[in-house]
Design a protein around this motif. Structure first.
Motif, PDB file in Angstrom:
ATOM      1  N   THR A 110       1.061  -1.220   0.175  1.00  0.00           N
ATOM      2  CA  THR A 110       0.364  -0.186  -0.011  1.00  0.00           C
ATOM      3  C   THR A 110       0.860   1.021  -0.225  1.00  0.00           C
ATOM      4  N   LYS A 111       0.810   1.741  -0.929  1.00  0.00           N
ATOM      5  CA  LYS A 111       1.531   2.815  -0.789  1.00  0.00           C
ATOM      6  C   LYS A 111       0.893   4.393  -0.715  1.00  0.00           C
ATOM      7  N   GLY A 112       1.781   4.694   0.546  1.00  0.00           N
ATOM      8  CA  GLY A 112       1.478   5.789   1.809  1.00  0.00           C
ATOM      9  C   GLY A 112       1.651   5.302   2.821  1.00  0.00           C
ATOM     10  N   ILE A 113       1.468   4.362   3.447  1.00  0.00           N
ATOM     11  CA  ILE A 113       2.013   4.183   4.623  1.00  0.00           C
ATOM     12  C   ILE A 113       3.138   2.471   4.979  1.00  0.00           C
ATOM     13  N   TYR A 114       3.721   2.727   5.897  1.00  0.00           N
ATOM     14  CA  TYR A 114       4.916   2.241   6.034  1.00  0.00           C
ATOM     15  C   TYR A 114       5.634   1.109   7.073  1.00  0.00           C
ATOM     16  N   ILE A 115       6.116   0.576   7.998  1.00  0.00           N
ATOM     17  CA  ILE A 115       5.942  -0.061   9.250  1.00  0.00           C
ATOM     18  C   ILE A 115       6.973   1.003   9.619  1.00  0.00           C
ATOM     19  N   ASP A 116       7.895   0.853  11.114  1.00  0.00           N
ATOM     20  CA  ASP A 116       9.006   1.689  11.348  1.00  0.00           C
ATOM     21  C   ASP A 116       9.971   1.086  12.291  1.00  0.00           C
ATOM     22  N   GLY A 117       9.770  -0.442  12.707  1.00  0.00           N
ATOM     23  CA  GLY A 117       9.612  -0.942  14.466  1.00  0.00           C
ATOM     24  C   GLY A 117       8.283  -1.054  14.507  1.00  0.00           C
ATOM     25  N   GLU A 118       7.515  -0.050  16.069  1.00  0.00           N
ATOM     26  CA  GLU A 118       6.464  -0.322  16.150  1.00  0.00           C
ATOM     27  C   GLU A 118       5.206   0.390  15.833  1.00  0.00           C
ATOM     28  N   TYR A 119       5.984   1.373  15.212  1.00  0.00           N
ATOM     29  CA  TYR A 119       4.931   2.261  14.873  1.00  0.00           C
ATOM     30  C   TYR A 119       4.373   1.845  12.989  1.00  0.00           C
ATOM     31  N   LEU A 120       3.158   2.265  13.057  1.00  0.00           N
ATOM     32  CA  LEU A 120       2.832   2.668  11.346  1.00  0.00           C
ATOM     33  C   LEU A 120       2.880   4.233  10.738  1.00  0.00           C
ATOM     34  N   TYR A 121       3.454   4.700   9.729  1.00  0.00           N
ATOM     35  CA  TYR A 121       3.913   5.771   9.456  1.00  0.00           C
ATOM     36  C   TYR A 121       2.462   6.038   7.983  1.00  0.00           C
ATOM     37  N   ILE A 122       1.253   7.049   8.301  1.00  0.00           N
ATOM     38  CA  ILE A 122       0.738   7.845   7.370  1.00  0.00           C
ATOM     39  C   ILE A 122       0.586   8.672   6.926  1.00  0.00           C
ATOM     40  N   GLU A 123       1.544   8.604   5.270  1.00  0.00           N
ATOM     41  CA  GLU A 123       1.743   9.838   5.103  1.00  0.00           C
ATOM     42  C   GLU A 123       0.942  11.456   5.072  1.00  0.00           C
ATOM     43  N   GLU A 124      -0.293  11.106   5.368  1.00  0.00           N
ATOM     44  CA  GLU A 124      -1.842  11.840   5.434  1.00  0.00           C
ATOM     45  C   GLU A 124      -1.778  12.557   6.390  1.00  0.00           C
ATOM     46  N   ASP A 169       1.377  12.289   8.604  1.00  0.00           N
ATOM     47  CA  ASP A 169       2.437  12.678   9.465  1.00  0.00           C
ATOM     48  C   ASP A 169       2.384  12.568  10.935  1.00  0.00           C
ATOM     49  N   LEU A 170       1.783  11.204  11.387  1.00  0.00           N
ATOM     50  CA  LEU A 170       2.552  11.300  12.868  1.00  0.00           C
ATOM     51  C   LEU A 170       2.289   9.395  12.883  1.00  0.00           C
ATOM     52  N   PRO A 171       2.515   9.344  13.921  1.00  0.00           N
ATOM     53  CA  PRO A 171       3.385   7.459  13.865  1.00  0.00           C
ATOM     54  C   PRO A 171       2.329   7.605  14.675  1.00  0.00           C
ATOM     55  N   VAL A 172       1.642   5.947  14.037  1.00  0.00           N
ATOM     56  CA  VAL A 172       0.608   5.741  14.882  1.00  0.00           C
ATOM     57  C   VAL A 172       1.155   3.597  15.966  1.00  0.00           C
ATOM     58  N   PRO A 173       0.898   4.265  17.035  1.00  0.00           N
ATOM     59  CA  PRO A 173       1.694   2.715  17.626  1.00  0.00           C
ATOM     60  C   PRO A 173       1.224   1.304  17.573  1.00  0.00           C
ATOM     61  N   ILE A 174       1.472   0.179  17.210  1.00  0.00           N
ATOM     62  CA  ILE A 174       1.087  -1.118  16.545  1.00  0.00           C
ATOM     63  C   ILE A 174       1.154  -1.625  17.269  1.00  0.00           C
ATOM     64  N   GLU A 175       0.143  -2.752  17.108  1.00  0.00           N
ATOM     65  CA  GLU A 175       0.612  -4.035  18.328  1.00  0.00           C
ATOM     66  C   GLU A 175       0.576  -5.457  17.445  1.00  0.00           C
ATOM     67  N   TYR A 176       1.482  -6.432  17.726  1.00  0.00           N
ATOM     68  CA  TYR A 176       1.589  -7.260  16.220  1.00  0.00           C
ATOM     69  C   TYR A 176       0.679  -8.619  16.904  1.00  0.00           C
ATOM     70  N   LEU A 177      -0.066  -9.212  16.029  1.00  0.00           N
ATOM     71  CA  LEU A 177      -0.411 -10.046  16.783  1.00  0.00           C
ATOM     72  C   LEU A 177      -0.990 -11.011  16.662  1.00  0.00           C
ATOM     73  N   ILE A 199      -8.613  10.801  14.380  1.00  0.00           N
ATOM     74  CA  ILE A 199      -7.973  11.583  13.755  1.00  0.00           C
ATOM     75  C   ILE A 199      -9.297  13.262  14.343  1.00  0.00           C
ATOM     76  N   ALA A 200      -8.860  14.505  14.025  1.00  0.00           N
ATOM     77  CA  ALA A 200      -9.091  15.275  14.154  1.00  0.00           C
ATOM     78  C   ALA A 200      -8.894  16.476  12.777  1.00  0.00           C
ATOM     79  N   ASP A 201      -9.651  16.506  12.521  1.00  0.00           N
ATOM     80  CA  ASP A 201      -8.642  17.815  10.758  1.00  0.00           C
ATOM     81  C   ASP A 201     -10.380  18.883  11.281  1.00  0.00           C
ATOM     82  N   THR A 202      -9.887  20.186  11.836  1.00  0.00           N
ATOM     83  CA  THR A 202     -10.239  21.615  11.177  1.00  0.00           C
ATOM     84  C   THR A 202     -11.219  21.976  10.231  1.00  0.00           C
ATOM     85  N   LEU A 203     -12.406  21.031   9.868  1.00  0.00           N
ATOM     86  CA  LEU A 203     -12.780  22.194   8.674  1.00  0.00           C
ATOM     87  C   LEU A 203     -13.535  23.636   7.741  1.00  0.00           C
ATOM     88  N   PHE A 204     -13.332  24.325   9.263  1.00  0.00           N
ATOM     89  CA  PHE A 204     -13.558  25.791   9.492  1.00  0.00           C
ATOM     90  C   PHE A 204     -13.147  25.973  11.000  1.00  0.00           C
TER      91      PHE A 204
END
Length: 223
Positions: free
Chosen positions: A81-95, A97-105, A116-121
């Motif tokens: 999947t373009k725009g997403i990658y794993i580095d260690g214990e985190y998933l990075y989503i380019e959209e 621009d922050l690391p997301v903690p992940i757990e290996y099942l 996620i919170a986005d200010t629309l106006f």
């Protein structure tokens, strides 16, 4: 939620005002109506966006869209999947621009969650709010100094409809209401208009250049 569905949801959550508006204005609308310093009290509250199940909060000066998202995916899906990658214990989503903690099942599947919170106006010099005929008119200044205009309308139940501009099905009908300048680019068809208040009311009443973008169901009238 699978990783492909996650990306599609992110694009939906972040895309309300990100598209190129097909009709723009020379100034904030309606032109002679004074700017508002806050959203009307009857519009403020917490809503459910029926399009993507996100929470929409309208305060005195802002509209914020937010959602808590949980996902599960295989490592192979993430690699593909373009725009997403794993580095260690985190998933990075380019959209985001922050690391997301992940757990290996196990050795092949990971899971995680994030908010996620986005200010629309947000009311300010380049995001101008006006109150007209019971509607909240949202104006956003674009980089080319033109204005994008959207409409929030409230029904009897307190729910909101968000209207954004669309290309008119009948361009001649639009020209009959107000002068139109073609400012299209090779990539996008776009028309520039400068209606007076009587012409803006005709556009608003006829919905000639406005279409429903989202519907917000009221959950709680207080912030």
């Amino acid at each position: 939620m699978k990783i492909h569905d996650l990306l599609a949801l992110l694009l939906l959550l972040l895309g309300v005002f990100s598209c190129e508006p097909p009709v723009v204005f020379t100034e904030a609308q309606p032109d002679v109506v004074p700017s508002s310093t806050h959203f009307q009290k009857t519009y403020q509250g917490i809503y459910l966006c029926t399009g993507d199940s996100a929470t929409v909060r309208i305060g005195e000066k802002t509209i914020i869209k937010e959602r808590h998202i949980q996902f599960e995916s295989t490592l192979d899906e993430i690699k593909e999947t373009k725009g997403i990658y794993i580095d260690g214990e985190y998933l990075y989503i380019e959209e985001l621009d922050l690391p997301v903690p992940i757990e290996y099942l196990d050795g092949e599947i990971v899971t995680g969650s994030f908010f996620i919170a986005d200010t629309l106006f947000q009311i300010g010099p380049e995001q101008v709010l006006k109150y007209y005929k019971g509607h909240q008119v949202l104006n956003r200044k674009l980089e080319n100094k033109h204005w994008e205009t959207s409409i929030l309308s409230k029904d009897k139940e307190g729910n909101l409809t968000l209207w954004t501009t669309q290309l008119p099905e009948d361009l001649e009908q639009l020209k009959a209401i107000t002068p139109v300048e073609d400012v299209s680019t090779p990539e996008h068809t776009r028309y520039l208009i400068s209606p007076n208040i009587a012409e803006f009311r005709k556009l608003l009443d006829s919905k000639l250049i406005f279409e429903v973008c989202d519907y917000f169901e009221r959950m709680d009238p207080s912030i």
